[in-house]
Design a protein around this motif. Structure first.
Motif, PDB file in Angstrom:
ATOM      1  N   THR A 625       0.809  -1.217   0.000  1.00 39.29           N
ATOM      2  CA  THR A 625       0.000   0.000   0.000  1.00 39.29           C
ATOM      3  C   THR A 625       0.841   1.263   0.000  1.00 39.29           C
ATOM      4  N   GLY A 674      -5.580  -2.487   5.520  1.00 38.50           N
ATOM      5  CA  GLY A 674      -5.723  -1.540   4.425  1.00 38.50           C
ATOM      6  C   GLY A 674      -6.268  -0.186   4.839  1.00 38.50           C
ATOM      7  N   LEU A 688      -3.721   6.464  -2.034  1.00 35.89           N
ATOM      8  CA  LEU A 688      -3.773   5.035  -1.719  1.00 35.89           C
ATOM      9  C   LEU A 688      -4.109   4.206  -2.965  1.00 35.89           C
ATOM     10  N   LYS A 689      -5.136   4.604  -3.703  1.00 36.95           N
ATOM     11  CA  LYS A 689      -5.541   3.865  -4.892  1.00 36.95           C
ATOM     12  C   LYS A 689      -5.659   4.805  -6.086  1.00 36.95           C
ATOM     13  N   TYR A 695      -4.100  -0.447  -5.961  1.00 39.09           N
ATOM     14  CA  TYR A 695      -3.203   0.222  -5.018  1.00 39.09           C
ATOM     15  C   TYR A 695      -2.019   0.811  -5.775  1.00 39.09           C
TER      16      TYR A 695
END
Length: 754
Positions: A625, A674, A688-689, A695
């Motif tokens: 992550t 997460g 984060l994404k 990710y």
């Protein structure tokens, strides 16, 4: 029931054997107070539970009556006398004689020992014949009131074809296989057809006592169930195998003479409860353990080191694989009876490039034995992968072309990937144990294999984005209704991922930003982060060039020729240090390029990462992550400019990266679930994404876009207008201050004079 003139007796053991075949759970269809009713019980929870009866359609056909006054139940006093005389209808005898001949392996049933004593009755003989323990010789047996659990068999005395106990199981199977015999049985007295539901039991109402053949007319079906790990899977609900079940006895059936007086018609001492059977035809075929089948062995230092998902190239990662043994009764019965069978059980591991299983001989296989002691299995090394046997190609010794236990390893040396297969199918069948015990306490049922081996992270991982993994699954036979089938089914893939990282920097001139070739450094381990890491804090690291390219280095591994503890920048000032684990590394400039001064202090680079791991699936971990590179700033120019920096302006950082004064970070740091860590700046947390939901940091292992730069100053710098020379160091800095002060005084005096 029939008159007591009939003297044939069915002993308890025969009844027991009959009760051992079984299928799926159902809903009671009749009140349980009828003495004649037969109750079919669901399988155990681990074998499918209530769902094993769902949708089954049962009909009970009478094979023989109890003879009035012959039911004896002395229990613990004399179990050998327990039993009941039975009478097979004359219309059935010719067909059942033929079935019995096939079951016992004789051409003429009149040659069977005890045939006359059994009144030339096939059902009575099945229940009354006692075979000599340890012998497959029919002539060695006797006819009597007792009955050995194994019963008479074609070959061997432990587990007839598809038997869960006794040859009555095989006798029932052979009735169904003989079309003429089955047709005649279906003309006899029978129950209504009962459709079962998912429940603890299913009851078949009957009107008279005796022995019944229970048949399932429902087709194979599929249901869903939740396995040990909480995953929803499909359950194959097969057609229930034929079952021969004795009912309870009524008052007229019971013996009344002294020494035989019986008041309890619900049990027989050597059998247990009458009128009940546990369905076992759709046995537990689950091979998955309670935990993910494969994991890193984190009980030893190499596994502890790899537990943070980061590795140095050259690290060896130990793995443990566990799969369980399902109910093998059908296959073991085929083996015991010299029938044809195929059983595949292949543990398969495929590694990605850069993760190599180097030695097939280090693969070990163990399993707890029936006695609780660990069995070490030595698999035979195969240089070619055995092909799967075709449908129907089995033999009495199982599939041909492979040993009982074997291992195969093929390495692709071009990219250092491995294909490992451990085959255990034939070993399982032959070593499963004694299936004559219904409770499976004398078998390997539910025992788990432990397979151990290691894989090494090799330099080839650098050619594949510094990431590697291995995929593991099991391919096995799950066809107890057709033991000669070559069909296999796979389990879900287990994936274990590993990362390695790079430090990329440029050595540049402080005054021109020109890349500086020839700067020399030593790299030491300042903080290996993980106590199990094989590196030693303070140790100087060894390196080799990657493909001979100047300035491009990777960690040296065992077998490398002429590793060096000094790395040198290339023509453009580039220095790449590749194949690193998470941790802190110290760069010490030991020699500066010509006309430039070496740094006065060392600088540190720390690589850190966070990961998300969803424990409900079998990928470990699911994603990286965040990954960050943090630097120190121990060197500066006149306290005005730091010499170790990220040159890319924060506003020009690529999507997904945030650059600050001392850190570049991809993604956003999270906990193992997460969740973004508290206190994370908002500009970092939003990374984060990406827009697709992936990710951001998952595939990031270097920080080239941040342009990490380490400056060197020229040896001498001339000051404009004064002709002074800046000499760096403490004395030099004092000189600059004095010169600056002199300029200030001079300007002030000129102003006053004006």
């Amino acid at each position: 029931m029939t008159t007591p003139t009939m003297t044939r007796r069915l002993a308890a053991g025969a009844v027991a054997a009959a009760t051992l075949a079984g299928g799926l759970m159902a809903l009671p269809a009749h009140a349980a107070d009828s003495v004649y009713d037969i109750t079919i019980k669901a399988a155990s929870a681990e074998a499918g539970g209530d769902n094993t009866l769902k949708g089954r359609r049962y009909t009970a056909y009478k094979l023989a009556d109890y003879v009035d006054g012959t039911f004896v139940n002395l229990g613990a006093n004399n179990k050998q006398l327990d039993g009941v005389a039975v009478d097979t209808p004359d219309a059935l005898k010719p067909d059942l004689d033929r079935v019995l001949a096939k079951t016992t392996g004789v051409s003429d049933v009149s040659s069977l020992p005890g045939w006359k004593d059994a009144g030339a009755d096939p059902v009575a003989w099945m229940g009354g014949f006692r075979q000599t323990l340890g012998s497959s010789n029919q002539a060695a047996g006797t006819f009597g009131f007792g009955w050995n659990e194994s019963g008479p068999q074609h070959k061997g005395n432990n587990s007839p074809d598809k038997a869960y106990t006794g040859s009555v199981r095989e006798f029932a199977d052979n009735i169904v296989k003989d079309a003429a015999a089955l047709a005649k049985v279906e003309t006899q007295e029978h129950s209504d057809t009962v459709t079962c539901q998912a429940a603890a039991s299913c009851t078949i109402p009957l009107k008279s006592s005796g022995l019944y053949l229970i048949l399932d007319s429902a087709p194979e079906d599929k249901g869903t169930y939740t396995d040990h790990n909480g995953f929803t899977n499909t359950w194959n609900i097969g057609v229930t195998q034929p079952m021969i079940v004795p009912t309870k006895a009524d008052k007229a059936d019971m013996a009344t003479q002294p020494g035989y007086v019986t008041t309890d018609g619900t049990t027989l001492g050597t059998v247990g409860k009458l009128g009940e059977i546990v369905v076992k035809n759709v046995a537990d075929q689950d091979v998955l353990p309670n935990t993910p089948p494969k994991r890193r062995d984190e009980t030893v230092d190499p596994g502890k080191d790899a537990a943070d998902n980061g590795s140095d190239i050259g690290d060896t990662v130990p793995y443990i694989v566990n799969y369980r043994i399902p109910d093998m009764s059908a296959y073991k019965a085929a083996f015991d009876n010299h029938d044809q069978w195929i059983y595949n059980y292949r543990i398969i591991d495929q590694t990605d490039p850069g993760l190599k299983i180097t030695d097939v001989n280090q693969v070990t296989v163990t399993i707890p034995g029936i006695d609780g002691k660990t069995i070490a299995i030595k698999p035979e090394v195969r240089t070619t992968l055995p092909a799967y046997a075709a449908d129907g190609a089995g033999t009495p010794d199982g599939q041909q072309g492979e040993p009982d236990a074997w291992v195969y390893l093929k390495n692709d040396d071009a990219n250092d990937s491995s294909h490992l297969v451990v085959g255990l199918g034939r070993w399982i069948v032959k070593n499963y144990g004694d299936i004559a015990r219904n409770d499976k306490t004398q078998t390997m049922y539910g025992h788990e294999f432990t397979v151990r081996y290691t894989a090494t992270v090799t330099p080839k991982v650098l050619q594949h984005k510094n990431m590697t993994k291995n995929d593991n699954h099991l391919e096995y036979s799950a066809n107890p209704d057709n033991v000669n089938s070559g069909k296999v089914v796979p389990t879900p893939e287990v994936k274990i991922r590993q990362w390695t990282y790079d430090i990329d920097l440029h050595k540049r001139a402080a005054t021109s930003n020109t890349g500086l070739e020839g700067a020399k450094f030593q790299v030491t381990v300042k903080d290996k982060k993980n106590p199990a890491d094989a590196k030693t804090n303070g140790a100087t690291m060894k390196w080799v060039l990657v493909d001979g390219t100047a300035g491009d280095y990777r960690q040296a591994v065992a077998g490398d020729q002429n590793p060096t503890d000094t790395v040198t920048t290339g023509k453009d000032g580039l220095l790449r240090l590749r194949g690193l684990d998470l941790g802190t590394y110290t760069l010490t400039e030991t020699q500066a390029p010509r006309n430039y001064q070496p740094l006065k202090s060392s600088e540190d680079v720390t690589i850190a990462a966070t990961f998300m791991d969803d424990k409900t699936n079998w990928t470990t971990p699911d994603a990286q992550t965040s990954v960050s590179e943090t630097i120190t700033k121990n060197n500066s120019i006149l306290a005005l400019k730091k010499m170790f920096t990220f040159e890319t302006p924060a506003a020009q950082a690529p999507a997904g990266m945030v650059i600050s004064d001392t850190q570049a970070i991809w993604g956003a740091p999270t906990d193992i679930n997460g969740k973004v860590l508290a206190g994370t700046p908002s500009d970092v947390a939003k990374n984060l994404k990406d827009a697709s939901g992936a990710y951001v940091a998952d595939d990031k292992t270097s920080f080239i876009p941040a342009s990490l730069t380490l400056l060197d100053q020229p040896i001498n710098v001339m000051l404009a207008q004064t002709g002074g020379v800046i000499a760096f160091g403490v004395a030099g800095i004092m000189g600059v201050i004095l010169v600056a002060a002199g300029v200030t005084i001079l300007v002030r005096r000129r102003t006053m004079a004006d």
